[in-house]
Design an enzyme around this catalytic site. Structure first.
Site, PDB file in Angstrom:
ATOM      1  N   GLY A 155      23.594  62.705  34.742  1.00 50.08           N
ATOM      2  CA  GLY A 155      24.164  61.549  33.745  1.00 50.08           C
ATOM      3  C   GLY A 155      23.777  62.460  32.733  1.00 50.08           C
ATOM      4  N   ALA A 178      23.437  60.896  29.533  1.00 52.09           N
ATOM      5  CA  ALA A 178      22.080  60.218  28.774  1.00 52.09           C
ATOM      6  C   ALA A 178      20.883  60.796  29.176  1.00 52.09           C
ATOM      7  CB  ALA A 178      22.308  59.239  28.492  1.00 52.09           C
ATOM      8  N   ARG A 218      23.423  73.353  33.303  1.00 51.45           N
ATOM      9  CA  ARG A 218      24.863  72.684  33.736  1.00 51.45           C
ATOM     10  C   ARG A 218      26.067  72.691  32.454  1.00 51.45           C
ATOM     11  NH1 ARG A 218      25.043  66.578  36.554  1.00 51.45           N
ATOM     12  NH2 ARG A 218      27.190  67.408  37.535  1.00 51.45           N
ATOM     13  N   CYS A 266      32.378  56.761  39.636  1.00 50.94           N
ATOM     14  CA  CYS A 266      30.823  57.726  39.009  1.00 50.94           C
ATOM     15  C   CYS A 266      29.513  56.279  38.280  1.00 50.94           C
ATOM     16  CB  CYS A 266      30.980  58.813  37.923  1.00 50.94           C
ATOM     17  SG  CYS A 266      29.324  60.058  37.740  1.00 50.94           S
ATOM     18  N   ASP A 273      31.022  62.690  29.961  1.00 53.65           N
ATOM     19  CA  ASP A 273      30.215  63.813  30.088  1.00 53.65           C
ATOM     20  C   ASP A 273      29.691  64.612  28.240  1.00 53.65           C
ATOM     21  OD1 ASP A 273      30.189  63.208  32.832  1.00 53.65           O
ATOM     22  OD2 ASP A 273      28.101  64.255  32.476  1.00 53.65           O
ATOM     23  N   ASN A 318      35.067  63.154  31.495  1.00 52.03           N
ATOM     24  CA  ASN A 318      34.154  62.708  33.227  1.00 52.03           C
ATOM     25  C   ASN A 318      34.017  63.209  33.879  1.00 52.03           C
ATOM     26  OD1 ASN A 318      32.166  60.433  32.802  1.00 52.03           O
ATOM     27  ND2 ASN A 318      33.602  59.382  33.255  1.00 52.03           N
ATOM     28  N   LYS A 319      33.594  62.468  35.223  1.00 49.72           N
ATOM     29  CA  LYS A 319      33.360  62.535  36.593  1.00 49.72           C
ATOM     30  C   LYS A 319      34.799  63.042  37.304  1.00 49.72           C
ATOM     31  CE  LYS A 319      30.980  63.173  38.738  1.00 49.72           C
ATOM     32  NZ  LYS A 319      30.229  64.733  38.594  1.00 49.72           N
ATOM     33  N   LYS A 347      27.493  62.282  22.791  1.00 50.88           N
ATOM     34  CA  LYS A 347      28.307  62.695  23.961  1.00 50.88           C
ATOM     35  C   LYS A 347      29.288  63.826  23.399  1.00 50.88           C
ATOM     36  CE  LYS A 347      26.440  60.595  27.057  1.00 50.88           C
ATOM     37  NZ  LYS A 347      26.543  59.076  27.472  1.00 50.88           N
TER      38      LYS A 347
HETATM   39  C1  RUB Z   1      28.050  61.804  35.588  1.00 50.02           C
HETATM   40  C2  RUB Z   1      29.083  61.235  34.507  1.00 50.02           C
HETATM   41  C3  RUB Z   1      28.687  60.410  33.861  1.00 50.02           C
HETATM   42  C4  RUB Z   1      28.453  60.578  33.109  1.00 50.02           C
HETATM   43  C5  RUB Z   1      28.429  60.136  31.628  1.00 50.02           C
HETATM   44  O1  RUB Z   1      27.951  63.382  36.244  1.00 50.02           O
HETATM   45  O2  RUB Z   1      29.944  61.996  34.708  1.00 50.02           O
HETATM   46  O3  RUB Z   1      29.993  59.376  34.070  1.00 50.02           O
HETATM   47  O4  RUB Z   1      27.538  61.569  32.680  1.00 50.02           O
HETATM   48  O5  RUB Z   1      26.888  59.085  32.340  1.00 50.02           O
HETATM   49  P1  RUB Z   1      27.235  63.618  37.384  1.00 50.02           P
HETATM   50  P2  RUB Z   1      25.696  58.275  31.391  1.00 50.02           P
HETATM   51  O6  RUB Z   1      26.922  62.659  38.475  1.00 50.02           O
HETATM   52  O7  RUB Z   1      28.086  64.800  37.418  1.00 50.02           O
HETATM   53  O8  RUB Z   1      25.962  64.372  36.219  1.00 50.02           O
HETATM   54  O9  RUB Z   1      26.601  57.218  30.348  1.00 50.02           O
HETATM   55  O10 RUB Z   1      24.364  57.967  32.288  1.00 50.02           O
HETATM   56  O11 RUB Z   1      25.760  59.448  30.282  1.00 50.02           O
END
Ligand code: RUB
EC number: 5.3.1.29
Length: 332
Positions: free
Chosen positions: A26, A28, A68, A133, A202, A212-213, A238
């Protein structure tokens, strides 16, 4: 684990490994962990000269950067912390780097809270939200809505192949939200019951498209067709500054075994453990892109800690926050 660069402390390598294997995942959470790892590097560095300290910090940033490729929060975090590395002695460099990393982490948390408040304003009492996700930014919006007394229900897409939807469902159930988990392919059918699609990001490109995912773009297209607004919750960390100068965002391709195990592959192409012919070239390709790109026209609002934006206008905020400079201090 990749070969360690000289001077990089084991804790940084462990964090890099956890990000690569998605123990830490994720956007963040990755940014937060990367900043914490640089603070640890600064704290535990055995460098005896300022030049060596700086070199080791840059090597640590490189180690983290290479894990990543899609979530821009990672290079944004590394750039922010390295820019705060300041001083003429090892002690001063250490103190300034740690302080900068701590400030970054505090700001990240605060930004998510603020964003949650803004996103929550879009949710009404009794609304049904469809998620994809697991996004802490998206969940922050639901959290604040619940705190302000609104009843929210959720339709949670499972999110193949890693099923991060389960993490979302677990969190929402902890908060007492009624949850319906669906397989990804059922999304269009269930959009009739949804008042919002709520996802994270992302990376956000200068033209307002959202990375995003994988599966987000199909969901957004279907939502548009069904008249369900798509809200993207994304802190400004982001925003992808390189896209202002025409660069594209790299989409991570992950191991095919996340989609098809060796045993499953064998059931398709035949053979077994002792069949050598399967291993070489069996004519079966498995692609596993982790993310996709949702064009701006399918997104209704991008909610950040700086307010809510139509996707097409996000470039203004990007320029204000990042200028045109997108250097990579870890390559020096
Ligand atoms: C995670 C994903 C999330 C974003 C935002 O992908 O796509 O929607 O990262 O997350 P993965 P956040 O599981 O492959 O890391 O809002 O927590 O930053």
């Amino acid at each position: 684990m990749a070969d360690a660069e000289p001077g990089v402390v084991p804790a940084v390598e462990a964090t890099a490994d956890d990000i690569a294997t998605m123990e830490i995942r994720g956007a963040a959470t990755i940014a937060d962990a990367a900043a914490a790892a640089l603070a640890t590097q600064a704290d535990r560095s055995g460098a005896e000269s300022p030049a060596a300290f700086r070199r080791h910090l840059r090597a640590a940033a490189r180690t983290l950067y290479e894990t990543r490729p899609t979530a821009v929060s990672l290079p944004n975090a590394l750039r922010y912390v390295l820019r705060g590395m300041d001083g003429e002695t090892v002690a001063d460099l250490r103190a300034s780097t740690i302080a900068r990393a701590e400030a970054f982490r505090r700001d990240l948390e605060r930004a998510q809270e603020t964003l949650g408040g803004i996103g929550a304003n879009r949710l009404r009492d009794g609304d049904v939200v469809m998620t994809h996700c697991h996004s802490t930014d998206a969940l922050a919006c639901i959290d604040v809505a619940l705190e302000s007394g609104k009843a929210i229900e959720a339709i949670v897409k499972e999110t193949r192949p890693r099923k991060q939807g389960h993490i979302t469902a677990r969190q929402l159930r902890e908060w007492g939200v009624p949850v319906t988990v669906i397989v990804d392919n059922a999304a269009r059918r269930y959009l009739d019951r949804a008042d919002h699609v709520l996802v994270g990001a992302d990376s956000i490109a200068a033209d307002g498209s959202v990375i995003n995912k994988v599966g987000t773009s199909g969901l957004a297209v279907n939502a548009r067709e069904r008249g369900v607004p798509v809200m993207v919750a994304a802190q400004t960390i982001k925003l992808h500054p390189d896209t202002m100068t025409g660069h594209t965002v790299e989409i991570e391709l992950r191991d095919e075994r996340e989609v098809l195990s060796d045993e499953e592959r064998a059931t398709i192409v035949g053979g077994g453990d002792d069949d050598e012919s399967v291993a070489a070239d069996d004519g079966l390709t498995v692609d596993n892109p982790a993310f996709d790109v949702t064009p701006a026209r399918y997104v209704d609002a991008i909610v950040t800690e700086r307010g809510q934006f139509p996707p097409e206008s996000i470039v203004t905020l990007m320029r204000e926050l990042f200028g045109e400079t997108t250097d990579e201090p870890w390559t020096a």
